[in-house]
Structures are given as structure tokens and as C-alpha cells.
Enzyme design. Sequence first.
Site, PDB file in Angstrom:
ATOM      1  N   LYS A  91       0.731  -1.321  -0.067  1.00 29.32           N
ATOM      2  CA  LYS A  91      -0.090   0.196   0.025  1.00 29.32           C
ATOM      3  C   LYS A  91       0.882   1.048  -0.034  1.00 29.32           C
ATOM      4  O   LYS A  91       2.065   1.195   0.600  1.00 29.32           O
ATOM      5  CB  LYS A  91      -0.895  -0.116   1.477  1.00 29.32           C
ATOM      6  CG  LYS A  91      -2.020   0.849   1.225  1.00 29.32           C
ATOM      7  CD  LYS A  91      -3.241   0.085   0.412  1.00 29.32           C
ATOM      8  CE  LYS A  91      -4.444   0.875   0.250  1.00 29.32           C
ATOM      9  NZ  LYS A  91      -5.642   0.045  -0.379  1.00 29.32           N
ATOM     10  N   GLY A 193     -19.855   7.285  -1.061  1.00 29.15           N
ATOM     11  CA  GLY A 193     -18.869   7.610  -2.035  1.00 29.15           C
ATOM     12  C   GLY A 193     -18.690   6.756  -3.308  1.00 29.15           C
ATOM     13  O   GLY A 193     -19.675   6.134  -3.759  1.00 29.15           O
ATOM     14  N   LYS A 194     -17.266   6.688  -3.576  1.00 25.88           N
ATOM     15  CA  LYS A 194     -17.194   5.663  -4.832  1.00 25.88           C
ATOM     16  C   LYS A 194     -17.723   4.340  -4.531  1.00 25.88           C
ATOM     17  O   LYS A 194     -18.181   3.741  -5.842  1.00 25.88           O
ATOM     18  CB  LYS A 194     -15.827   5.778  -4.897  1.00 25.88           C
ATOM     19  CG  LYS A 194     -14.893   6.957  -5.467  1.00 25.88           C
ATOM     20  CD  LYS A 194     -13.539   6.657  -5.888  1.00 25.88           C
ATOM     21  CE  LYS A 194     -12.507   6.252  -4.862  1.00 25.88           C
ATOM     22  NZ  LYS A 194     -11.023   6.158  -5.821  1.00 25.88           N
ATOM     23  N   VAL A 195     -17.604   3.592  -3.707  1.00 27.58           N
ATOM     24  CA  VAL A 195     -18.246   2.371  -3.441  1.00 27.58           C
ATOM     25  C   VAL A 195     -19.636   2.308  -2.928  1.00 27.58           C
ATOM     26  O   VAL A 195     -20.439   1.599  -3.384  1.00 27.58           O
ATOM     27  CB  VAL A 195     -17.144   1.496  -2.456  1.00 27.58           C
ATOM     28  CG1 VAL A 195     -17.857   0.114  -2.325  1.00 27.58           C
ATOM     29  CG2 VAL A 195     -15.940   1.522  -3.237  1.00 27.58           C
ATOM     30  N   GLY A 196     -19.832   3.099  -1.890  1.00 26.91           N
ATOM     31  CA  GLY A 196     -21.125   3.104  -1.284  1.00 26.91           C
ATOM     32  C   GLY A 196     -22.295   3.217  -2.115  1.00 26.91           C
ATOM     33  O   GLY A 196     -23.432   2.769  -1.781  1.00 26.91           O
TER      34      GLY A 196
END
Length: 365
Positions: A91, A193-196
Site C-alpha cells: 500500500k 462515495g465511490k463504493v457506497g
Amino acid sequence: MTDVTGAPADVLHTLFHSDQGGHEQVVLCQDRASGLKAVIAIHSTALGPALGGTRFYPYASEEEAVADALNLSRGMSYKNAMAGLDHGGGKAVIIGDPERIKTEELLLAYGRFVASLGGRYVTACDVGTYVADMDVVARECRWTTGRSPENGGAGDSSVLTAFGVFQGMRASAQHLWGDPSLRGRRVGIAGVGKVGHHLAEHLLEDGAEVVITDVRAESVRRILDRHPSGGVTAVADTDALIRVEGLDIYAPCALGGALSDESVPVLTAKIVCGAANNQLEHAGVEKDLADRGILYAPDYVVNAGGVIQVADELHGFDFERCRAKAAKIFDTTLAIFARAKEDGIPPAAAADRIAEHRMAEARRP
């Protein structure tokens, strides 16, 4: 307190001596011209090159950034192992507010640092970085995934991340209630957001009632406007969400640490299954959940759809092939629950045992 190198002693202790350490390599990156300050952490390459995204975030301190990189990269080792990928865990974090300091020059400088590792670390998108950013990074580094289709990539990985979390929820419902359908269930999503927001769509299509919250009002408004006829309600914040009466499932989909000594005692849901990384604030929280009869679907298992997608990009991306792999998260989650029951341990510990076994087997000559 620092050691002779000037690095915080507690960071070095974590890296070399604690159970949370064991990392193979940690690289501190700085490019004064562009303002880049970054940390690349490689936890393990036992299964193959380390794979994990780049987080761009305004950390309160460099020490906090290093700690996050260590935790996130370790989680990627377990995630990639449980997803059946031939990749270890890595990461990277870039320190700073992406809205203020993200520039093409900074991303190119970052790409050069990743490239200097010679393929030991493969990067992708994460919080604060997007497909367009990876296109820039890729100009300096061929070990870059999450690129746009126009530039030979797979595009936005949040689609399959959400799909995988949905499969984890279905498996959790099957285990707890004997039926994978979420029709009529009340699901709370913290972070849309992006996933939610993709996850919310899956749930609504399946007939669930969705309760949402997000620190960004525009993210909440986007979903409410898309479903004016109902099915979605919003609450002020996560503190209110976890106390919603009749909540069946809680889905943390923002940053880590959502499950803590403060939140677990007041959580009304019977299942926790979300996309956020490192949801357990500290060791022992998984036992607190089990003691309250709350079923926890380990985050790094159910949110693996995105890494499945970016890993496939290295071999010539095929969406349907990736979707089929992500659908297997349902079976993997059920297997973890079965192992947890057999061993008399929480699901998080069961998932760790399975992942650690696969990594240990890979290290054998």
C-alpha cells in the site's frame, strides 16, 4: 522519542518487533520540486508482487501516515490471499490534501518512485486517487493498474468492490437467517462515495430498505435524488446511523476504525459487512462483536472485488471473468463462517488463519 535515524521509535518498533509489523520493505519518498511526500509499504511478496492502492490523504502527521501505510499494506496481504490472487500485500500513502496539492508533476514523481521498486509493488486507486491519476502515474511506471480503458486499463474498480460487498452481505444473511435475499432488510451505509453509492443500488434492486449518511452532503443528495419515490432515507451522521432502530445490517464504507469500544456497544445491527478497510479499531473488537451476537464479515474478504479487478488488468482485463471471481466472495464468506464455528473463534480470526496458511504454504521451498 526518535532513534538514531530520526524516525519515531514507536514506528520502528511496530515495523521490526510487533505482531502488526513483519513488513519486508518500507520506502519514504520525497520530491521537493513537486511537494510529494509519500510512504510505500510492502508487507509481503510471498504469493507474488505486492498489490495495493495509493491513498492520498491529509494526515495529521508523518507518523500517522506511516502507521496507516503499515496497517493497510498488511491488510492487503490478507485480502489478496483470501481472494486467491498470486499477489502479496502493499500500500502507498501520499501525504496532503489532494484538493490542494495534487498536480501532474507530483503524480509523475510518485510514479518514478514506484517504478524504482522494479515491480515489487503494483499500485492502483484508493481514497483520494482516481482513474485519471493512475493514467498519469502510468506514464512513469508500468506497474500501475486502475487505469482508464483508453489507456489499457480496467477503469473504476469501485463497481466490483461494491458487488463483492453485496455478495458478502448475501452470504451473511444466508448464514444468520437462512436466506441470502435482502428483501425487506434494513441496511445502513456509512459513506456513499465511490463504493457506497454502487452498494446502495445493489441493495435497492434486491428490495432492501437503505439508510445512508456521508460527511459530504452532495453524496447523500445524489442517491436521494436518484430515488425520489422512496426506499432510501438519510441520517445526520454515523453516530445516528448505528443507533437506527430495526437496523439489520451495518455497512461501514468510509475510512477505518468504524468498529470501536464506543460504537460496538450501541450498534443495533445484527450483521456488519462493509467496504471500508481496517474496520476493527484494535484487536479484541471482533470478540466484542461476537459476544453481542453480531456477525462480522471480515472487511478484507468482502471488499476484495476491486483488487480482483486490478489484478486481472495485468493479464488483459475481462470484466465478466472478474465479476465471476468477485461472485465467489459469497462462497468464501460462508466458508469463513463455517471455519469460525468449527474452531470456536470469531470470523475475523478464522479468515486470518486461512490467509496465513496460504501465505505460509507459499513460502515453503
